[in-house]
Write a protein that holds these residues in place. Structure first.
Motif, PDB file in Angstrom:
ATOM      1  N   SER A  45      -3.587   6.212   5.829  1.00 15.69           N
ATOM      2  CA  SER A  45      -3.364   4.878   6.396  1.00 15.69           C
ATOM      3  C   SER A  45      -4.638   4.430   7.110  1.00 15.69           C
ATOM      4  O   SER A  45      -5.501   5.273   7.430  1.00 15.69           O
ATOM      5  CB  SER A  45      -2.203   4.879   7.405  1.00 15.69           C
ATOM      6  OG  SER A  45      -2.587   5.542   8.594  1.00 15.69           O
ATOM      7  N   ALA A  46      -4.731   3.146   7.368  1.00 16.65           N
ATOM      8  CA  ALA A  46      -5.861   2.651   8.159  1.00 16.65           C
ATOM      9  C   ALA A  46      -5.773   3.175   9.588  1.00 16.65           C
ATOM     10  O   ALA A  46      -6.791   3.436  10.225  1.00 16.65           O
ATOM     11  CB  ALA A  46      -5.864   1.120   8.161  1.00 16.65           C
ATOM     12  N   THR A  47      -4.547   3.346  10.077  1.00 14.67           N
ATOM     13  CA  THR A  47      -4.387   3.860  11.444  1.00 14.67           C
ATOM     14  C   THR A  47      -4.987   5.268  11.534  1.00 14.67           C
ATOM     15  O   THR A  47      -5.680   5.592  12.505  1.00 14.67           O
ATOM     16  CB  THR A  47      -2.886   3.880  11.826  1.00 14.67           C
ATOM     17  OG1 THR A  47      -2.322   2.610  11.513  1.00 14.67           O
ATOM     18  CG2 THR A  47      -2.695   4.160  13.295  1.00 14.67           C
ATOM     19  N   CYS A  93      -3.749  -6.131  15.022  1.00 18.77           N
ATOM     20  CA  CYS A  93      -2.618  -5.208  14.912  1.00 18.77           C
ATOM     21  C   CYS A  93      -2.806  -4.099  15.957  1.00 18.77           C
ATOM     22  O   CYS A  93      -3.943  -3.701  16.243  1.00 18.77           O
ATOM     23  CB  CYS A  93      -2.650  -4.622  13.506  1.00 18.77           C
ATOM     24  SG  CYS A  93      -1.392  -3.376  13.172  1.00 18.77           S
ATOM     25  N   ASP A 170     -12.615  -2.900  12.034  1.00 16.83           N
ATOM     26  CA  ASP A 170     -11.289  -2.854  11.405  1.00 16.83           C
ATOM     27  C   ASP A 170     -11.287  -3.891  10.281  1.00 16.83           C
ATOM     28  O   ASP A 170     -11.287  -5.104  10.532  1.00 16.83           O
ATOM     29  CB  ASP A 170     -10.197  -3.146  12.434  1.00 16.83           C
ATOM     30  CG  ASP A 170      -8.800  -3.020  11.830  1.00 16.83           C
ATOM     31  OD1 ASP A 170      -8.647  -3.304  10.626  1.00 16.83           O
ATOM     32  OD2 ASP A 170      -7.866  -2.675  12.564  1.00 16.83           O
ATOM     33  N   ALA A 172      -8.979  -4.114   7.842  1.00 24.02           N
ATOM     34  CA  ALA A 172      -7.664  -4.072   7.178  1.00 24.02           C
ATOM     35  C   ALA A 172      -7.338  -5.386   6.470  1.00 24.02           C
ATOM     36  O   ALA A 172      -6.614  -5.397   5.480  1.00 24.02           O
ATOM     37  CB  ALA A 172      -6.575  -3.738   8.195  1.00 24.02           C
ATOM     38  N   HIS A 173      -7.862  -6.509   6.987  1.00 20.11           N
ATOM     39  CA  HIS A 173      -7.593  -7.812   6.357  1.00 20.11           C
ATOM     40  C   HIS A 173      -8.701  -8.194   5.378  1.00 20.11           C
ATOM     41  O   HIS A 173      -8.649  -9.280   4.809  1.00 20.11           O
ATOM     42  CB  HIS A 173      -7.539  -8.925   7.419  1.00 20.11           C
ATOM     43  CG  HIS A 173      -6.506  -8.732   8.491  1.00 20.11           C
ATOM     44  ND1 HIS A 173      -6.418  -9.560   9.594  1.00 20.11           N
ATOM     45  CD2 HIS A 173      -5.507  -7.837   8.627  1.00 20.11           C
ATOM     46  CE1 HIS A 173      -5.427  -9.173  10.371  1.00 20.11           C
ATOM     47  NE2 HIS A 173      -4.857  -8.121   9.816  1.00 20.11           N
ATOM     48  N   SER A 194      -7.063  -0.879   5.018  1.00 17.88           N
ATOM     49  CA  SER A 194      -5.657  -0.510   4.822  1.00 17.88           C
ATOM     50  C   SER A 194      -5.231  -0.791   3.382  1.00 17.88           C
ATOM     51  O   SER A 194      -5.519  -1.862   2.839  1.00 17.88           O
ATOM     52  CB  SER A 194      -4.778  -1.333   5.770  1.00 17.88           C
ATOM     53  OG  SER A 194      -3.421  -1.103   5.477  1.00 17.88           O
ATOM     54  N   LYS A 199      -1.038  -5.301   1.734  1.00 22.03           N
ATOM     55  CA  LYS A 199      -2.459  -5.664   1.757  1.00 22.03           C
ATOM     56  C   LYS A 199      -2.921  -6.089   0.348  1.00 22.03           C
ATOM     57  O   LYS A 199      -2.182  -5.940  -0.618  1.00 22.03           O
ATOM     58  CB  LYS A 199      -3.293  -4.487   2.271  1.00 22.03           C
ATOM     59  CG  LYS A 199      -3.026  -4.173   3.755  1.00 22.03           C
ATOM     60  CD  LYS A 199      -3.312  -5.354   4.650  1.00 22.03           C
ATOM     61  CE  LYS A 199      -3.248  -5.080   6.135  1.00 22.03           C
ATOM     62  NZ  LYS A 199      -1.969  -4.586   6.630  1.00 22.03           N
ATOM     63  N   HIS A 332       0.114 -11.284  14.075  1.00 17.50           N
ATOM     64  CA  HIS A 332      -0.008 -10.184  15.047  1.00 17.50           C
ATOM     65  C   HIS A 332       0.128 -10.744  16.463  1.00 17.50           C
ATOM     66  O   HIS A 332      -0.487 -11.760  16.790  1.00 17.50           O
ATOM     67  CB  HIS A 332      -1.373  -9.498  14.944  1.00 17.50           C
ATOM     68  CG  HIS A 332      -1.603  -8.761  13.662  1.00 17.50           C
ATOM     69  ND1 HIS A 332      -0.745  -7.782  13.192  1.00 17.50           N
ATOM     70  CD2 HIS A 332      -2.606  -8.839  12.750  1.00 17.50           C
ATOM     71  CE1 HIS A 332      -1.224  -7.296  12.053  1.00 17.50           C
ATOM     72  NE2 HIS A 332      -2.343  -7.934  11.758  1.00 17.50           N
TER      73      HIS A 332
HETATM   74  C1  LIG Z   1      -5.795  -5.375  11.562  1.00 15.18           C
HETATM   75  C2  LIG Z   1      -5.027  -4.190  11.099  1.00 15.18           C
HETATM   76  N1  LIG Z   1      -5.505  -2.969  11.354  1.00 15.18           N
HETATM   77  C3  LIG Z   1      -4.863  -1.865  10.964  1.00 15.18           C
HETATM   78  C4  LIG Z   1      -3.661  -1.947  10.302  1.00 15.18           C
HETATM   79  C5  LIG Z   1      -2.924  -0.682   9.986  1.00 15.18           C
HETATM   80  O1  LIG Z   1      -2.925  -0.389   8.657  1.00 15.18           O
HETATM   81  P1  LIG Z   1      -2.077   0.849   8.131  1.00 15.18           P
HETATM   82  O2  LIG Z   1      -0.656   0.382   8.051  1.00 15.18           O
HETATM   83  O3  LIG Z   1      -2.668   1.161   6.793  1.00 15.18           O
HETATM   84  O4  LIG Z   1      -2.238   1.946   9.099  1.00 15.18           O
HETATM   85  C6  LIG Z   1      -3.130  -3.195   9.997  1.00 15.18           C
HETATM   86  C7  LIG Z   1      -1.846  -3.305   9.271  1.00 15.18           C
HETATM   87  O5  LIG Z   1      -1.278  -4.342   9.105  1.00 15.18           O
HETATM   88  C8  LIG Z   1      -3.832  -4.342  10.404  1.00 15.18           C
HETATM   89  O6  LIG Z   1      -3.362  -5.577  10.161  1.00 15.18           O
END
Ligand SMILES: Cc1ncc(COP(=O)(O)O)c(C=O)c1O
Length: 383
Positions: A45-47, A93, A170, A172-173, A194, A199, A332
């Motif tokens: 995951s991105a997290t 997020c 970050d 992710a977007h 992400s 996504k 968000h």
């Molecule tokens: C800006 C941002 N960072 C990180 C994430 C987390 O991504 P993931 O669900 O892959 O951990 C998101 C998920 O929507 C996000 O919008």
């Protein structure tokens, strides 16, 4: 289309090998080719990518000898220590910011730029201190932060304090976003993407960490799976390995990678459709009373994961859109209002002003020409 799995995924399921294996390798090669960047690892995951990136910058986790070598150079980066402050944005997020806390660090909020909703780089520069070792931000909606200016700010911090702060972007977007002719994720920082369900490119759940150099790459490859080298030819890599540095269970598996390989084939088409819808709205909503559009700069191109606008009387706007069957949401919530981060509260006047008018309208690849015209018509009807 975006959730395509295809026969390749079925073959992976039937192959008897569904952990991190050849499909992950192939997906990573495709990502390297696409981004034109050699130093990247997939994760679950991105997290996880954010958590791993911050972890690798901690002083306590730096391998022996690293500090000494850094001292030999001119740029003496001290490494993160428990309690250090991280400059970051609240409009994102929670996944951007909770890994800061999980790594034992403290948050120092930076205000936003009302024209892009990205971090306000003037406020960021004002908030630099000798304790600013790490800067984090999101490319909101996919719209790139001015990375050249971030580099200048980091260079200034080095002149003042003797070391260059590290930067985690970050993204992710921002899969497919471009800054000054190069894809976001390849400008020399640690960058997290992400592949979560909704996504641009999905693997079900998944993430990507791009890194500045080969040394970070080999460390990340180990730390994403307990610190064990999966590529060695040992008979049983679980039992025989000495683990020099402990790690996490953050790796991507071959099921997720197979889904990613299928979806990556459509990535250009998907991102282009987001962009095309966004450009349509840029034209069609340019002079609608009660709507303010965000800024566009010629040196960057957003992947438009979301299309944010500022609207007068947001609650009325969102209610009217809902009644007309159009989804409109902030996407968000600002992170600084949660009680778990109340100790870090600080005045953020622009964020206070912007959030009451912040909304997004549907822009994704699934929005047809007719639907986007309907969205515009609904907005022009008023609220
Ligand atoms: C800006 C941002 N960072 C990180 C994430 C987390 O991504 P993931 O669900 O892959 O951990 C998101 C998920 O929507 C996000 O919008």
């Amino acid at each position: 289309m975006a959730a395509s799995a295809g026969p390749a995924t079925s073959r992976t399921l039937e192959s008897g090998y569904i952990g991190q294996g050849p499909k992950v390798e192939l997906f990573e090669q495709q990502l390297r080719d696409r981004l034109g960047h050699d130093f990247l690892v997939t994760v679950n995951s991105a997290t996880s990518a954010e958590h791993l990136a911050i972890h690798m910058l901690k002083r306590a986790s730096t391998p022996k000898g690293r500090d000494e070598r850094l001292k030999g150079g001119r740029d003496v980066w001290p490494g993160l220590e428990l309690g250090d402050e991280v400059l970051t944005t609240a409009l994102t997020c929670t996944a951007t910011n909770w890994p800061i806390l999980a790594n034992g660090l403290r948050i120092k909020w930076v205000d936003i730029d009302p024209e892009t909703l990205n971090v306000d780089l003037e406020d960021l520069e004002r908030k630099l201190t000798p304790r600013t070792k790490l800067i984090m931000f999101v490319h909101w909606g996919g719209y790139p932060v001015d990375l050249e200016r971030v580099s200048r700010i980091c260079a200034r911090a080095k002149d003042m304090f003797g070391f260059t702060p590290r930067v985690i972007e970050d993204c992710a977007h921002a899969f497919g976003s471009m800054y000054r002719g190069r894809p976001i994720g390849t400008h020399g920082n640690m960058c997290t993407f992400s592949f979560q369900a909704i996504k641009h490119v999905t693997t079900g759940d998944g993430g990507l960490l791009t890194l500045p150099d080969a040394e970070f790459l080999s460390r990340a490859q180990l730390l994403r799976w307990y610190g064990i080298d999966r590529t060695s030819n040992r008979k049983d890599f679980r039992c025989e390995a000495d683990i020099g540095e402990w790690g996490f269970k953050f790796h991507m598996n071959d099921i997720a990678a197979s889904i990613g390989i299928e979806n990556l084939k459509h990535a250009d088409e998907l991102v282009n459709r987001h962009r095309n819808n966004a450009h349509f709205y840029d034209q069609a909503l340019a002079s609608v009373p009660g709507i303010t559009l965000l800024a566009r700069h010629p040196d960057r191109e957003s992947a438009f994961w979301i299309y944010s606008i500022l609207v007068e009387r947001k609650m009325d706007f969102q209610r009217a859109m809902k009644e007309r069957g159009v989804a409109a949401s902030q996407v968000h919530e600002r992170n600084d209002i949660h009680s778990c981060v109340s100790e870090f509260r600080t005045p953020l006047p622009t964020l206070d002003r912007v959030v009451p008018s912040l909304s997004a309208i549907p822009v994704g690849w699934w929005v047809t020409d007719e639907e986007r015209e309907y969205v515009v018509e609904c907005i022009k009807r008023g609220w």
